[in-house]
Design a protein around this motif. Structure first.
Motif, PDB file in Angstrom:
ATOM      1  N   VAL A 328       0.861  -1.170   0.000  1.00  0.00           N
ATOM      2  CA  VAL A 328       0.000   0.000   0.000  1.00  0.00           C
ATOM      3  C   VAL A 328       0.905   1.229   0.000  1.00  0.00           C
ATOM      4  O   VAL A 328       1.747   1.372   0.882  1.00  0.00           O
ATOM      5  N   GLU A 330       1.628   5.381   0.049  1.00  0.00           N
ATOM      6  CA  GLU A 330       1.055   6.597   0.625  1.00  0.00           C
ATOM      7  C   GLU A 330       0.460   7.483  -0.474  1.00  0.00           C
ATOM      8  O   GLU A 330       1.016   7.578  -1.556  1.00  0.00           O
TER       9      GLU A 330
ATOM     10  N   LEU B 162      -7.013  -7.006   6.778  1.00  0.00           N
ATOM     11  CA  LEU B 162      -7.084  -8.387   6.296  1.00  0.00           C
ATOM     12  C   LEU B 162      -5.892  -8.678   5.401  1.00  0.00           C
ATOM     13  O   LEU B 162      -5.374  -7.800   4.725  1.00  0.00           O
ATOM     14  N   HIS B 164      -2.012  -9.631   4.346  1.00  0.00           N
ATOM     15  CA  HIS B 164      -0.715  -9.209   4.873  1.00  0.00           C
ATOM     16  C   HIS B 164      -0.178  -8.005   4.109  1.00  0.00           C
ATOM     17  O   HIS B 164       0.864  -8.074   3.461  1.00  0.00           O
ATOM     18  N   PRO B 165      -0.897  -6.874   4.189  1.00  0.00           N
ATOM     19  CA  PRO B 165      -0.452  -5.710   3.422  1.00  0.00           C
ATOM     20  C   PRO B 165       0.795  -5.083   4.037  1.00  0.00           C
ATOM     21  O   PRO B 165       0.999  -5.115   5.239  1.00  0.00           O
ATOM     22  N   VAL B 166       1.611  -4.533   3.173  1.00  0.00           N
ATOM     23  CA  VAL B 166       2.811  -3.824   3.592  1.00  0.00           C
ATOM     24  C   VAL B 166       2.645  -2.375   3.151  1.00  0.00           C
ATOM     25  O   VAL B 166       2.090  -2.116   2.088  1.00  0.00           O
ATOM     26  N   PHE B 167       3.073  -1.454   3.997  1.00  0.00           N
ATOM     27  CA  PHE B 167       2.884  -0.046   3.692  1.00  0.00           C
ATOM     28  C   PHE B 167       4.204   0.589   3.275  1.00  0.00           C
ATOM     29  O   PHE B 167       5.183   0.571   4.020  1.00  0.00           O
ATOM     30  N   GLN B 168       4.197   1.122   2.061  1.00  0.00           N
ATOM     31  CA  GLN B 168       5.389   1.818   1.571  1.00  0.00           C
ATOM     32  C   GLN B 168       5.355   3.242   2.129  1.00  0.00           C
ATOM     33  O   GLN B 168       4.489   4.020   1.786  1.00  0.00           O
ATOM     34  N   THR B 169       6.297   3.560   3.026  1.00  0.00           N
ATOM     35  CA  THR B 169       6.352   4.913   3.578  1.00  0.00           C
ATOM     36  C   THR B 169       7.668   5.535   3.155  1.00  0.00           C
ATOM     37  O   THR B 169       8.545   4.862   2.617  1.00  0.00           O
ATOM     38  N   ARG B 173       9.530   0.207   3.978  1.00  0.00           N
ATOM     39  CA  ARG B 173       8.301  -0.591   3.856  1.00  0.00           C
ATOM     40  C   ARG B 173       8.011  -1.249   5.206  1.00  0.00           C
ATOM     41  O   ARG B 173       8.819  -2.030   5.713  1.00  0.00           O
ATOM     42  N   ASN B 187       2.723 -15.594   9.335  1.00  0.00           N
ATOM     43  CA  ASN B 187       2.345 -14.185   9.220  1.00  0.00           C
ATOM     44  C   ASN B 187       3.569 -13.332   8.894  1.00  0.00           C
ATOM     45  O   ASN B 187       3.560 -12.522   7.976  1.00  0.00           O
ATOM     46  N   LEU B 189       6.312 -14.299   7.625  1.00  0.00           N
ATOM     47  CA  LEU B 189       6.809 -14.656   6.292  1.00  0.00           C
ATOM     48  C   LEU B 189       6.053 -13.908   5.200  1.00  0.00           C
ATOM     49  O   LEU B 189       6.650 -13.367   4.274  1.00  0.00           O
ATOM     50  N   MET B 190       4.715 -13.868   5.317  1.00  0.00           N
ATOM     51  CA  MET B 190       3.939 -13.240   4.248  1.00  0.00           C
ATOM     52  C   MET B 190       4.188 -11.729   4.205  1.00  0.00           C
ATOM     53  O   MET B 190       4.237 -11.144   3.133  1.00  0.00           O
ATOM     54  N   ILE B 193       7.462 -11.517   2.422  1.00  0.00           N
ATOM     55  CA  ILE B 193       7.331 -11.790   0.985  1.00  0.00           C
ATOM     56  C   ILE B 193       6.718 -10.585   0.281  1.00  0.00           C
ATOM     57  O   ILE B 193       7.047 -10.285  -0.866  1.00  0.00           O
ATOM     58  N   ASN B 194       5.868  -9.856   0.982  1.00  0.00           N
ATOM     59  CA  ASN B 194       5.310  -8.636   0.401  1.00  0.00           C
ATOM     60  C   ASN B 194       6.264  -7.449   0.523  1.00  0.00           C
ATOM     61  O   ASN B 194       5.910  -6.324   0.204  1.00  0.00           O
TER      62      ASN B 194
END
Lengths: 330, 330
Positions: A328, A330, B162, B164-169, B173, B187, B189-190, B193-194
């Motif tokens: 995701v 920003e 919901l 395993h989202p990763v946030f690009q800041t 990340r 958890n 791991l996922m 992987i993201n």
């Protein structure tokens, strides 16, 4: 980086900490205290004469109404190579057999049901040299080689295979996760999903590479999978006749570094035994009540709360070449 | 089982061990030493006046030719609930905001880029009581509730969702693995992987339940996934007006037990910071060089050697109702 002369974490803590602090430190580091096993004094005598360490601990579980305790004793063996790596191959193998025989006899005195040796225990850890001869001469038939025949006299040993097979034995369901395999949490998980109650991890690893990872990985696997794990490492330094490099930009050397021993057993409740010595041969006897696996599963329910269907789906997606990670922005 | 008065493992070891042994013990327990951060003296003064602990450490990575160091400072906050759980809801929330504001200001002085609070930090940990009112009144809109508006002034906070989202800041990340989620290696791991470089694990957990698991799980995740992990736990004991049971057969009680703090950061090379106190509010500042993630991945190659395709296939099979575990019988 300390050498092998620093004997063990436990010895250091026991020497310096007041008893009440020692108890708290052990609780935080090792969880619920493991009971010292009352092993035969003869076993200690023979170990002492044979110049190897002997320790024994028991993990306990609550009594149940419908199941008897399922008590199993495992033996973890760590040892140096008794002869130098440039001695004749047959003499090295024979010296190792004699050494292991002496330790296995003590294991038998201690009522050990399953014994596990270190990785590649019938030879020096020659893989690091990337040489072929004479090391390939240590290879034997797993069906009827001299080591298999030797083991058939006194002991029990079983090797891993492709996939994650679990072996149903009269002493419980066991699996073998060899060496580097401990780094992948999913290996332990798959053994556990296939029903393993005890997973052995025979390893050969050196201080500079992995000593701070060692107490973490197998223990985390015991916690995450409601099973017992047995982490076994070599001890000693093995000197090879030809120098070799380790792909780390450093000068060529004749040894891989010292193997730091520290073999231990971890339980599904997060507790663990102390480690064997960092430098001495040793036998660790651990009495396990396999009922603890189900009991901890009832407390934590990881198998019930693990969203394996989702993981399977996510992993199947993630290995596709065109996978787009869920990021995701920003 | 020690109470909260036993301050911390590190304090105990530092008090009793001779310096050379202390160095070895820390190496074995914590891996490569983390450098103490040179934080502003003003920050220490304000923390001391505000009666919370402040510690700062830096994880270093090798210099590279083509990438600059990617330096990020994270702040981990652990705190007691300042008011009793039967005080008016609005007063409790407001007191928590003021407390966090004081700590967040020190984090800002220390150049913290990302701050993470403990699980359910805007309320007492009332889930254990299984009561509805007044605890549901602590719920707020994540879009424009008072806590979100408060955080928009000074700080950065992001919740899981919901999958395993990763946030690009702009600081790397990041991902959030909430509380119990830390028990599932998959958890972590996922998230990895993201693409996660830092995974936060805001938690609320008590001594009798999990203290021996605490140093293991998040640290194993950092090792296994070549990423940084931030494990944050509450401190203190929260007294509830109505008694409740914990489903463990024990008498009803007014508190869940003491939350043992001990927040820490673990790095992909297996090293970790000391923990914050077991009983005091605290801010842990850790400076991370995100390049270490790739560097450790180059050393160990777990992402390359992980047989994810096989795991995906095995897991997909294992969740089927008619799955037959791979058990080899004697």
């Amino acid at each position: 980086m300390a050498g092998a002369e620093w004997e063990s974490l436990e010895q250091c803590l026991e020497k310096h900490l007041p008893s009440q602090d020692l108890r708290e430190v052990k609780r935080v580091l090792y969880g619920k205290e493991t009971r010292k096993l009352d092993l035969p004094s003869k076993a200690f005598e023979v170990a002492s004469e044979g110049n190897f360490e002997l320790q024994g601990y028991a993990f306990e579980a609550a009594n149940e109404q419908l199941r008897r305790p399922q008590i199993v004793r495992v033996g973890l063996v760590q040892n140096r190579t008794p002869l130098p790596a440039d001695a004749p191959v047959a003499e090295q193998v024979s010296a190792l057999h004699r050494r292991i025989e002496a330790i296995a006899e003590v294991a038998a005195m201690c009522g050990v049901n399953i014994i596990c040796f270190q990785e590649a225990w019938t030879m020096p850890f020659a893989f690091c040299t990337r040489e072929k001869l004479p090391w390939t001469e240590f290879a034997e038939s797993a069906e009827d080689g001299p080591t298999t025949r030797f083991c058939q006299k006194s002991t029990y040993y079983m090797e891993g295979n492709l996939g994650h097979p679990v072996f149903q034995t009269q002493f419980g369901r066991i699996a073998v996760n060899i060496c580097y395999g401990r780094h992948h949490p999913l290996n332990w998980l798959m053994y556990s999903i296939n029903g393993a109650e005890i997973v052995f991890n025979p390893s050969a690893t050196i201080g500079i590479l992995s000593e701070s990872l060692w107490p973490i990985e197998a223990r985390n696997a015991a916690i995450a999978n409601h099973c017992f794990t047995c982490a076994i490492n070599r001890v000693g330094q093995e000197h090879f006749p030809n120098e070799f490099t380790s792909g780390d930009g450093k000068k060529a050397h004749h040894d891989f570094g010292y193997f730091y021993g520290s073999s231990y057993v971890a339980a599904p409740d997060g507790s663990r035994t102390p480690g064997l010595s960092r430098s001495q041969d040793g036998l660790l006897v651990a009495e396990l009540n396999l009922n603890l696996c189900q009991q901890m599963s009832d407390v934590w329910n990881f198998k019930m709360t693990g969203r394996y269907e989702m993981y399977a789906r996510e992993l199947a997606e993630a290995v596709k070449p065109n996978y787009v990670p869920t990021i995701v922005k920003e």
